[in-house]
Scaffold this active site. Structure first.
Site, PDB file in Angstrom:
ATOM      1  N   ASP A 219       0.844  -1.194   0.000  1.00 39.62           N
ATOM      2  CA  ASP A 219       0.000   0.000   0.000  1.00 39.62           C
ATOM      3  C   ASP A 219       0.881   1.247   0.000  1.00 39.62           C
ATOM      4  O   ASP A 219       2.010   1.218   0.498  1.00 39.62           O
ATOM      5  CB  ASP A 219      -0.892  -0.026   1.251  1.00 39.62           C
ATOM      6  CG  ASP A 219      -1.922   1.084   1.262  1.00 39.62           C
ATOM      7  OD1 ASP A 219      -2.268   1.598   0.178  1.00 39.62           O
ATOM      8  OD2 ASP A 219      -2.388   1.437   2.354  1.00 39.62           O
ATOM      9  N   GLU A 220       0.365   2.344  -0.554  1.00 40.04           N
ATOM     10  CA  GLU A 220       1.077   3.633  -0.568  1.00 40.04           C
ATOM     11  C   GLU A 220       2.488   3.466  -1.159  1.00 40.04           C
ATOM     12  O   GLU A 220       3.477   3.965  -0.612  1.00 40.04           O
ATOM     13  CB  GLU A 220       1.161   4.235   0.842  1.00 40.04           C
ATOM     14  CG  GLU A 220      -0.171   4.421   1.543  1.00 40.04           C
ATOM     15  CD  GLU A 220      -0.969   5.601   1.012  1.00 40.04           C
ATOM     16  OE1 GLU A 220      -0.578   6.177  -0.024  1.00 40.04           O
ATOM     17  OE2 GLU A 220      -1.991   5.946   1.624  1.00 40.04           O
ATOM     18  N   GLN A 250       0.280  11.795  -4.759  1.00 40.62           N
ATOM     19  CA  GLN A 250       0.230  11.906  -3.303  1.00 40.62           C
ATOM     20  C   GLN A 250       1.553  11.508  -2.654  1.00 40.62           C
ATOM     21  O   GLN A 250       1.591  11.170  -1.471  1.00 40.62           O
ATOM     22  CB  GLN A 250      -0.910  11.051  -2.748  1.00 40.62           C
ATOM     23  CG  GLN A 250      -2.283  11.487  -3.236  1.00 40.62           C
ATOM     24  CD  GLN A 250      -3.399  10.697  -2.598  1.00 40.62           C
ATOM     25  OE1 GLN A 250      -3.676  10.818  -1.403  1.00 40.62           O
ATOM     26  NE2 GLN A 250      -4.067   9.878  -3.399  1.00 40.62           N
TER      27      GLN A 250
END
Length: 731
Positions: A219-220, A250
């Protein structure tokens, strides 16, 4: 396990969930449901593809995100299903190292130092090394962190050193690592570095964990640093089953080592990768999404995405400009007070973001004046409170008797006559006998340099801690803490302090935390408890702060969302930060940070700036952020001085003297007082040093009266009216 239904997924999400094995890149725009896709992907692998739970590893960045993923997966799988391994990067590495640490010469019970303890060790190392070109402890810690993020050992840093300061740093880095090794301790970054070393030096261990991560989900991914990238590549190399989820728009942690190239170059690293784009936003209104999209489209380092939403258009984005930071804060507080009068907006629905921590003071003061309850994320953490750290020192020493740093702390908590000289004798004895300092404390009665009374105190302390070390594997954390408090007299010590009541309350909260952990884990969980405490983050503090407005820096905002968002301080030099203005990559990072802040908003978004700001004791003129200029005017509701936005492209000092500024606070002053000196709002004045200007605001009465004047040459100045020597003049 119940049959998995995909009805809750949109077509793009469903396609990503059902993708075949192999490398997968899921580009998930803000608010597009990435957590849903990850959790459904895990459930699909377990339920439909018959992958075993012990063949899945999903990693993310915060405890909060990991907990949410675990809860969602459990809801999809059913109560009786065996859960897969879902963890943060650092927790996953800590778990690996607990099992494999001896291959690197560590014991499994190693301590994990927080930033403050790490800095204490570095400070001691620098003092003992006494090098001519030594960096400050803070700089040394930052450079050590950077070296570890780049997978550089002390030997590699020493080989690349070119001059005195570089050589000094390499020496300090080596001494620091040697000190940690002697303490059987690792710092936060060591968890990743030592795992990478473990995998690099021991092929059989790497293969064992590759089988444990047959399906790796990250994730991320845009926030991974070089070391995390290396770990991901190593773990997935055998199976090729890697699914990463992220959004380069992001990526906001470059300053701490995150490398946006990891996600931008995914197809280069994995040539057979398939790309899935999640572009439907479920969070924000059409207007907020359009405004944020207008900003981020100015970045060059990004993959093309077109976020859209079926949500309503919503209200325009409010752009407020105040004369000073106090105007700005008063507006934010006034607007929050007004919003919370409505039954559909609670204080907990509102967040105020800012670029630097120093901005919070004036906002806090304004909220206090309006009697608005608030909570500052990133302030003193509970586990950083002195009394909590004292108790943690006992627990860490019990879990790891080689932890000399914790031993030094607890000898004085409470004070028991074991001072600095005695501690130095313990260090000398430990070095001479080649034993841990804790064992040296138990032998002080043989040392003539130590008073017998002090040696007996040390022997007593050694004795009951040694008993707890032996009992720890079968004991709960709460029972260990109860014994520590009983034997140490720590509560009685706190009772004698001026703020003892509040400190004892914090101890009670610590005991409650231990009890809650024990109810989940049972006996024998001391190391796991300490690990959780060490890896807690700012965002993990959220959740129990209902009823209060939240204040935090923009860097803490990732993964959060609020119905109402304020972004304060939208000014050149502040946001984008002054350090970024000369570097295009840094400006793009700042723009991504702005995009992240804006896309946290679900219903209302406020952007604020000032014409003059005092920061770090210096007041200067301020120009609106370039990010504001990138938003289409049709999307904005403008509350500003006159003339409107076109004026902000020139310096404040060139503003027309006739520009008007309406401040409701000034209407509270009696008109006769305003008339007595002739200095109304908008009055043109002459100052003997600053020249011509316009009165923008006035405050106070009599000798304490102050005015803000916008001078043609000098910008906005705050003057005490009694001494200002201002003369009204005709326009």
């Amino acid at each position: 396990m119940p049959s998995l239904s995909l009805d809750d997924l949109n077509p793009a999400q469903r396609e990503a969930v059902l993708a075949a094995d192999g490398p997968i890149l899921i580009l998930a725009g803000a608010g597009s449901g990435k957590t849903r896709v990850i959790t459904y992907r895990i459930a699909y692998l377990l339920g439909e593809r018959n992958v075993a739970p012990n063949e899945i590893l999903a990693v993310t960045f915060t405890n909060k995100a990991a907990a949410e993923m675990r809860e969602r997966v459990a809801a999809l799988l059913g109560e009786n299903a065996e859960p897969p391994w879902i963890s943060t990067f650092h927790s996953a590495c800590a778990r690996i190292l607990r099992k494999e640490a001896r291959a690197l010469g560590y014991e499994p019970g190693f301590s994990i130092l927080d930033e403050a303890d790490s800095l204490s060790v570095i400070r001691a190392v620098i003092q003992e090394a006494a090098l001519a070109d030594s960096p400050t402890p803070e700089l040394a810690r930052a450079r050590i962190e950077q070296a570890k993020n780049e997978a550089l050992s002390p030997e590699q840093v020493a080989a690349e050193a070119e001059s005195g300061p570089h050589t000094a740093f390499a020496h300090i880095y080596r001494l620091y690592q040697e000190r940690l090794r002697a303490m059987n301790a690792m710092d936060f970054n060591d968890l990743l570095l030592m795992t990478w070393r473990l995998f690099s030096e021991h092929a059989e261990i790497l293969e064992r964990w590759q089988r444990r991560a047959l399906h790796l989900l990250v994730d991320e991914y845009q926030d991974t640093n070089h070391l995390q990238y290396l770990l991901v590549r190593m773990l997935s190399e055998r199976s090729g089953n890697i699914a990463v989820v992220g959004d380069e728009d992001q990526s906001i942690y470059r300053w701490r080592g995150a490398d946006i190239r990891n996600i931008l170059d995914f197809e280069r690293d994995f040539p057979s990768a398939r790309i899935f784009k999640l572009e439907q936003n479920y969070r924000s209104t059409k207007t907020i999404l359009a405004a944020a999209g207008a900003v981020i489209r100015n970045n060059r380092e990004r993959k093309e995405k077109n976020l859209w939403t079926e949500n309503e258009s919503g209200e325009k984005v409010t752009w407020y400009t105040g004369l000073t930071e106090r105007d700005e804060a008063d507006y934010v507080a006034r607007e929050i007070a007004s919003l919370t009068q409505s039954p559909n907006t609670r204080p907990a629905d509102i967040v105020v973001f800012y670029r630097v921590n120093a901005q919070s003071r004036v906002i806090e003061e304004a909220l206090v004046r309006r009697r608005v309850a608030y909570y500052v994320v990133g302030g003193m953490r509970f586990y950083e409170l002195r009394e909590v750290k004292d108790l943690l020192a006992y627990l860490r020493l019990i879990a790891n008797p080689a932890d000399a740093l914790s031993l030094e702390r607890l000898t004085g908590a409470p004070p028991r006559g074991i001072g600095a000289k005695t501690v130095e004798v313990m260090k000398q004895l430990a070095a001479r006998e080649e034993i841990p300092m804790f064992e040296a404390m138990g032998r002080l009665e043989t040392e003539s340099k130590v008073a017998l009374r002090t040696a007996k105190q040390a022997g007593t302390l050694y004795g009951w801690i040694r008993e707890l070390v032996a009992a720890a594997p079968e004991s709960t954390v709460r029972s260990i803490l109860d014994r520590v408090l009983e034997n140490s007299g720590y509560l009685e010590y706190l009772g004698g302090l001026a703020d003892g009541v509040s400190r004892r309350q914090n101890v009670a909260e610590m005991l409650a935390a231990a009890s809650a952990f024990d109810s989940e884990r049972g006996p024998g969980g001391l190391q796991e408890f300490l690990e959780r405490v060490a890896l807690v983050s700012d965002s993990d503090q959220l959740g129990a702060q209902g009823g209060r407005v939240t204040l935090m820096t923009l860097h803490t905002s990732k993964g959060l969302e609020y119905p109402v968002v304020f972004v304060a301080g939208m000014e050149e030099g502040l946001f984008p930060h002054a350090r970024s203005r000369e570097n295009d990559d840094d400006v793009e990072e700042e723009r991504r940070l702005c995009y992240v802040g804006m896309t946290r908003a679900r219903r209302l978004l406020y952007l604020t700036n000032t014409l003059s700001r005092e920061l770090y004791g210096q007041r200067g003129e301020a120009r609106p952020s370039r990010f504001l200029a990138e938003i289409e005017p049709a999307l904005l509701r403008r509350i500003s001085p006159e003339p409107p936005p076109a004026s902000f492209i020139r310096p404040l000092s060139a503003s027309a003297p006739g520009d008007s500024y309406v401040d409701l606070a000034d209407s509270q002053l009696p008109q006769e007082e305003l008339a007595a000196d002739g200095l109304r709002i908008g009055t043109s004045v002459l100052h003997p040093a600053f020249g011509r200007g316009v009165v923008r605001r006035r405050e106070g009465r009599g000798d304490s009266a102050k005015v803000w004047v916008n001078f043609e040459r000098g910008g906005v100045k705050l003057l005490v009216l009694k001494f200002a020597n201002l003369r009204p003049i005709a326009d």
